[in-house]
Write an enzyme that holds these catalytic residues in place. Sequence first.
Site, mmCIF file in Angstrom:
data_model
loop_
_atom_site.group_PDB
_atom_site.id
_atom_site.type_symbol
_atom_site.label_atom_id
_atom_site.label_comp_id
_atom_site.label_asym_id
_atom_site.label_seq_id
_atom_site.Cartn_x
_atom_site.Cartn_y
_atom_site.Cartn_z
ATOM 1 N N GLY A 11 0.835 -1.198 0.000
ATOM 2 C CA GLY A 11 0.000 0.000 0.000
ATOM 3 C C GLY A 11 0.867 1.243 0.000
ATOM 4 N N CYS B 272 5.395 -5.963 1.693
ATOM 5 C CA CYS B 272 5.743 -4.538 1.717
ATOM 6 C C CYS B 272 5.005 -3.835 2.875
ATOM 7 C CB CYS B 272 5.447 -3.899 0.369
ATOM 8 S SG CYS B 272 6.299 -2.326 0.113
ATOM 9 N N TYR B 273 4.000 -3.018 2.585
ATOM 10 C CA TYR B 273 3.250 -2.386 3.673
ATOM 11 C C TYR B 273 2.668 -3.441 4.601
ATOM 12 C CZ TYR B 273 -0.070 0.596 6.158
ATOM 13 O OH TYR B 273 -0.775 1.259 7.143
ATOM 14 N N HIS C 225 8.178 -7.305 -3.590
ATOM 15 C CA HIS C 225 6.892 -7.700 -4.172
ATOM 16 C C HIS C 225 7.038 -9.001 -4.955
ATOM 17 C CE1 HIS C 225 4.429 -4.121 -3.263
ATOM 18 N NE2 HIS C 225 5.604 -3.506 -3.237
ATOM 19 N N GLU D 128 4.724 -10.740 -6.183
ATOM 20 C CA GLU D 128 3.639 -10.899 -7.149
ATOM 21 C C GLU D 128 3.967 -10.359 -8.530
ATOM 22 O OE1 GLU D 128 2.599 -6.978 -4.993
ATOM 23 O OE2 GLU D 128 3.695 -8.839 -4.615
ATOM 24 N N GLY E 192 -20.177 -12.350 -28.879
ATOM 25 C CA GLY E 192 -19.110 -13.031 -29.595
ATOM 26 C C GLY E 192 -17.760 -12.840 -28.941
ATOM 27 N N GLY E 193 -17.699 -11.968 -27.919
ATOM 28 C CA GLY E 193 -16.470 -11.807 -27.153
ATOM 29 C C GLY E 193 -16.266 -12.990 -26.222
ATOM 30 N N VAL E 194 -15.103 -13.051 -25.599
ATOM 31 C CA VAL E 194 -14.752 -14.199 -24.755
ATOM 32 C C VAL E 194 -15.742 -14.366 -23.599
ATOM 33 C CG1 VAL E 194 -12.965 -15.241 -23.319
ATOM 34 C CG2 VAL E 194 -12.328 -13.900 -25.318
ATOM 35 N N ASP E 195 -16.026 -13.275 -22.870
ATOM 36 C CA ASP E 195 -16.832 -13.378 -21.660
ATOM 37 C C ASP E 195 -18.245 -13.889 -21.947
ATOM 38 O OD1 ASP E 195 -14.551 -12.198 -20.719
ATOM 39 O OD2 ASP E 195 -15.436 -10.231 -20.420
ATOM 40 N N SER E 196 -18.938 -13.224 -22.855
ATOM 41 C CA SER E 196 -20.326 -13.624 -23.132
ATOM 42 C C SER E 196 -20.386 -15.005 -23.780
ATOM 43 C CB SER E 196 -21.022 -12.589 -24.008
ATOM 44 O OG SER E 196 -20.473 -12.546 -25.309
ATOM 45 N N LYS F 53 -9.633 -12.757 -16.288
ATOM 46 C CA LYS F 53 -9.785 -12.927 -17.735
ATOM 47 C C LYS F 53 -9.076 -14.185 -18.237
ATOM 48 C CE LYS F 53 -11.248 -10.993 -21.655
ATOM 49 N NZ LYS F 53 -12.576 -10.418 -21.880
#
Length: 517
Positions: free
Chosen positions: A58, A85-86, A174, A176, A229-233, A373
Site C-alpha cells: 500500500g 511490503c506495507y 513484491h 507478485e 461473440g467476445g470471450v466473456d459472453s 480474464k
Amino acid sequence: MADIHAEKILILDFGSQTTQLIARRVREARVYCEIHPCTMPLERVKAFNPRGVILSGGPASVYAVDAPKVDPGVFELGAPVLGICYGMQIITHLLGGVVARGEKREYGPAKLSLRQAIGLFGELDQAQPVPVWMSHGDRIEQLPPGFQVLATSENSPVAAMGDPARRIYGVQFHPEVAHTPQGATMLASFVLGECRCQPIWTMHNFAEATIADFKARLGGKKVLCALSGGVDSSVVALLLHKAIGPDLHCIFVDNGLLRAGEVNEVSNVFREVFGVNLVVAKAAELFLSRLAGVVDPEQKRRIIGHTFIEVFEAEAKKIGKVDYLAQGTLYPDVIESVSFRGPSAVIKSHHNVGGLPEHMKMELVEPLRELFKDECREVGRELGLPETIVGRQPFPGPGLAIRIMGEVSGPKLATLRQADGIVLEEMRAAGLYDKVWQSFAVLVPVKTVGVMGDERTYEDVIALRVVDSVDAMTADWTRVPYQVLATISSRIINEVAGVNRVVLDISSKPPATIEWE
C-alpha cells in the site's frame, strides 16, 4: 463433487496497485482466493475461514495518523499470515516492532541474500542471490518479538522476516510482480506449503461445478443472454447451454459496427457447432441512422448503448416471460466495486454496453464473477470453444464506431473494416496476434496529399494501434518488427480504396488510452 472453494486464501488490500497480481499468482498455484478491503471486520474474516491470509502492499506509512490498519485478531486465527511490503510493516507495527523512514528509498531491482531457506524460500537455493523488485521508503528497524531475519538486501537489513512457530511471515519486496522472477514459486510455497492448501482450483473443476449448480438452480427456468461473440459472453452462453439447453435464449445484436466476418462466425459457432438457441437481431441500419451527424465520442457511446437496449428488449419480448438475465461480470469488476481505494475517476464511459432497464424484472446470473480474464479463457477451452473466440483480442462494445474519429457512416465503416482486417491478418501471419493485447486500425479524420500512379491524391489516413498489456489498466505500444509494419502499410494503401497514408500510434497508457475514443 468436492467443494472447489474449500481451500481458500484471504487477501486483505491496503490500496496497492498490484493486489490483483497477488490473487492471480495464488490462482496460478490452483488455490482459490478472494480480495477484500483491509477494513474487513474480524467476524467476517472468521466466517470466511481462510487457510491463510495475505496482507497486500500500500502507499501509506504505518506511522501516519490515518494509516490503514488490520484487526490484530487476524494474527490469532491460527492460519498462516504473509505481509507484503506495507503488509510486512503493519505486522511489525502491530506486533511490537519498529518501522522507520529509510535513509534511502529502495525502488526497482534488488538482490536478496537468504539467511534461512524456510517459509516462502523453501524451494530456493540459499547460496544464490535472489533477484526481487522493491518499492518502499520505510523499513524495519526492530523486529517484533519472536521474529527472525530471513533475508537482507543492500538497503534493507530486514528484507524478509518470519515467526515460524506462529507461521507469520513478511517480505519487503513484491513477489507478485514479474520483476521478481521466482515470486510465483515463493507464493506457491506459502499457499501450498505453509497454508497446506490442496491445488483443487482448476478451470476443469470450475466448469463442472458451475454446470452442476446451474442444472440444480435453473432447471425449467428461462435465461436470457446478450451474446456479443467476445470471450466473456461466449463462455457464459456455453456454460448455461450445457446446463439448461433450450431454456437458454441468446440474442446477438448485429449493430453494423462489428469486424469483418464476425456475425457469420459467431452465428455458425453457436448455432451449428453447439446448437445454442440464438437469435441474430439485424439492426445495422437503425444504429447508423441514430449515429448520423454525431461526432462527440460520449454521445456515440450513449446512442449505441441506448439503441442496443432498445433492440435487445424488443427481441426479449418475443421470447415471453424470462426469469434470469446472464451477464459476463468478471472478478476485477467485483474487486473494483469494493476496493479499499474507492471508486476510480471516470475517464470515459466503459467500452461495454450498460445494463438493461429496471422494468425488465429479471434476476442476475453471473457465472464468471469469480474469474480473472485468463481463467475465463481457460474455461472456454475446457468447454471446447474455438481458439478464434477464446483467444480473441478485446473489442469495445461500441465497436468500430469509436475507432472512426468523427461522424460514423457506411463508407467509413467499410474503409475501416477492410483496413482492420488487414492488420489482424498480418499480425496472425507474423505470429504476433496472440502475443499482444490489442492490434487494430483507426480511421483518422484528416486527409493528406499523396502520389499514386504519378497522380496527386488527397485521401484518408489510417493509424495503427498495437499495445502490450496485462489487464488494460496500463499499456505500452508494441515494438512491432519493421517488416510487419511495412507489409501492413503496403497492403492497406494498395488494397483499401481512398487511403494513401498509414501512421503508427506510439503512445502509452497513461497518458493516452488504448482506444482513441
